[in-house]
Design a protein around this motif. Sequence first.
Motif, PDB file in Angstrom:
ATOM      1  N   UNK A 148      26.728  34.956  41.947  1.00 55.46           N
ATOM      2  CA  UNK A 148      28.039  34.360  42.184  1.00 55.46           C
ATOM      3  C   UNK A 148      28.933  34.541  40.958  1.00 55.46           C
ATOM      4  N   UNK A 149      28.365  34.405  39.776  1.00 52.83           N
ATOM      5  CA  UNK A 149      29.145  34.592  38.545  1.00 52.83           C
ATOM      6  C   UNK A 149      29.631  36.031  38.449  1.00 52.83           C
ATOM      7  N   UNK A 150      28.766  36.972  38.766  1.00 54.62           N
ATOM      8  CA  UNK A 150      29.154  38.381  38.735  1.00 54.62           C
ATOM      9  C   UNK A 150      30.293  38.650  39.724  1.00 54.62           C
ATOM     10  N   UNK A 151      30.164  38.123  40.939  1.00 57.84           N
ATOM     11  CA  UNK A 151      31.219  38.308  41.943  1.00 57.84           C
ATOM     12  C   UNK A 151      32.534  37.691  41.491  1.00 57.84           C
ATOM     13  N   UNK A 152      32.459  36.494  40.913  1.00 59.39           N
ATOM     14  CA  UNK A 152      33.672  35.820  40.460  1.00 59.39           C
ATOM     15  C   UNK A 152      34.340  36.599  39.323  1.00 59.39           C
ATOM     16  N   UNK A 153      33.534  37.081  38.400  1.00 60.44           N
ATOM     17  CA  UNK A 153      34.073  37.858  37.274  1.00 60.44           C
ATOM     18  C   UNK A 153      34.726  39.147  37.776  1.00 60.44           C
ATOM     19  N   UNK A 154      34.054  39.846  38.675  1.00 64.01           N
ATOM     20  CA  UNK A 154      34.605  41.080  39.230  1.00 64.01           C
ATOM     21  C   UNK A 154      35.876  40.807  40.022  1.00 64.01           C
ATOM     22  N   UNK A 155      35.859  39.739  40.820  1.00 65.34           N
ATOM     23  CA  UNK A 155      37.040  39.403  41.633  1.00 65.34           C
ATOM     24  C   UNK A 155      38.213  38.991  40.747  1.00 65.34           C
ATOM     25  N   UNK A 156      37.931  38.366  39.619  1.00 65.27           N
ATOM     26  CA  UNK A 156      38.999  37.949  38.708  1.00 65.27           C
ATOM     27  C   UNK A 156      39.736  39.153  38.144  1.00 65.27           C
ATOM     28  N   UNK A 157      39.012  40.259  37.934  1.00 63.23           N
ATOM     29  CA  UNK A 157      39.669  41.459  37.405  1.00 63.23           C
ATOM     30  C   UNK A 157      40.591  42.097  38.443  1.00 63.23           C
ATOM     31  N   UNK A 158      40.336  41.800  39.723  1.00 65.65           N
ATOM     32  CA  UNK A 158      41.164  42.349  40.805  1.00 65.65           C
ATOM     33  C   UNK A 158      42.058  41.291  41.442  1.00 65.65           C
TER      34      UNK A 158
ATOM     35  N   UNK B  58      45.048  40.246  41.095  1.00 67.55           N
ATOM     36  CA  UNK B  58      46.424  40.593  41.479  1.00 67.55           C
ATOM     37  C   UNK B  58      46.484  41.562  42.654  1.00 67.55           C
ATOM     38  N   UNK B  59      45.450  42.375  42.806  1.00 66.90           N
ATOM     39  CA  UNK B  59      45.462  43.355  43.896  1.00 66.90           C
ATOM     40  C   UNK B  59      44.646  42.915  45.109  1.00 66.90           C
ATOM     41  N   UNK B  60      43.747  41.966  44.912  1.00 65.18           N
ATOM     42  CA  UNK B  60      42.915  41.468  46.015  1.00 65.18           C
ATOM     43  C   UNK B  60      42.757  39.959  45.872  1.00 65.18           C
ATOM     44  N   UNK B  61      43.846  39.243  46.086  1.00 65.27           N
ATOM     45  CA  UNK B  61      43.830  37.794  45.915  1.00 65.27           C
ATOM     46  C   UNK B  61      42.872  37.136  46.899  1.00 65.27           C
ATOM     47  N   UNK B  62      42.795  37.669  48.108  1.00 61.37           N
ATOM     48  CA  UNK B  62      41.875  37.116  49.104  1.00 61.37           C
ATOM     49  C   UNK B  62      40.430  37.192  48.642  1.00 61.37           C
ATOM     50  N   UNK B  63      40.053  38.302  48.042  1.00 64.50           N
ATOM     51  CA  UNK B  63      38.705  38.452  47.516  1.00 64.50           C
ATOM     52  C   UNK B  63      38.441  37.495  46.369  1.00 64.50           C
ATOM     53  N   UNK B  64      39.467  37.283  45.555  1.00 62.37           N
ATOM     54  CA  UNK B  64      39.340  36.335  44.448  1.00 62.37           C
ATOM     55  C   UNK B  64      39.146  34.920  44.975  1.00 62.37           C
ATOM     56  N   UNK B  65      39.926  34.544  45.974  1.00 64.32           N
ATOM     57  CA  UNK B  65      39.812  33.207  46.566  1.00 64.32           C
ATOM     58  C   UNK B  65      38.420  33.025  47.170  1.00 64.32           C
ATOM     59  N   UNK B  66      37.911  34.053  47.827  1.00 59.05           N
ATOM     60  CA  UNK B  66      36.567  33.979  48.416  1.00 59.05           C
ATOM     61  C   UNK B  66      35.509  33.762  47.333  1.00 59.05           C
ATOM     62  N   UNK B  67      35.603  34.504  46.239  1.00 57.50           N
ATOM     63  CA  UNK B  67      34.644  34.357  45.139  1.00 57.50           C
ATOM     64  C   UNK B  67      34.747  32.968  44.506  1.00 57.50           C
TER      65      UNK B  67
END
Length: 124
Positions: free
Chosen positions: A32-42, A44-53
């Motif tokens: 989960x930490x890895x997903x959250x960190x990766x989603x945080x880098x994206x 601005x371009x994938x806000x939905x993915x960030x919210x999911x993480x």
Amino acid sequence: MTPQSLAHRAYAQTAAPARTPRDTEYEAISKITHRLKAAATRQKTDFGGFVQALHENRRLWTVLASGVADSDNALPNELRARIFYLAEFTEQHSSQILGNKATVEPLLEINMAVLRGLRQMGAS
């Protein structure tokens, strides 16, 4: 194949190392930490993915809080209280992130600190 090699093969498949609850916790928090960190880098371009993480991280901490709130939990009371506090912090901070009032870094730092603690406990 010889009977010996067949037997070796059969037993080798079931001889996987036993996973402890701590191993399972470590793996879940790590993923989960890895997903959250990766989603945080994206973000601005994938806000939905960030919210999911972010939501997955919140769910993780909800599960951890439920675990330490259980009267049968064997962890020391002080540690249980700290984990419960971190779960509350995670919930509140996640809301602030979604409101553009905070960054994700404190959540990542908390998760990494927990992972380090789990790893140290496993090495004991």
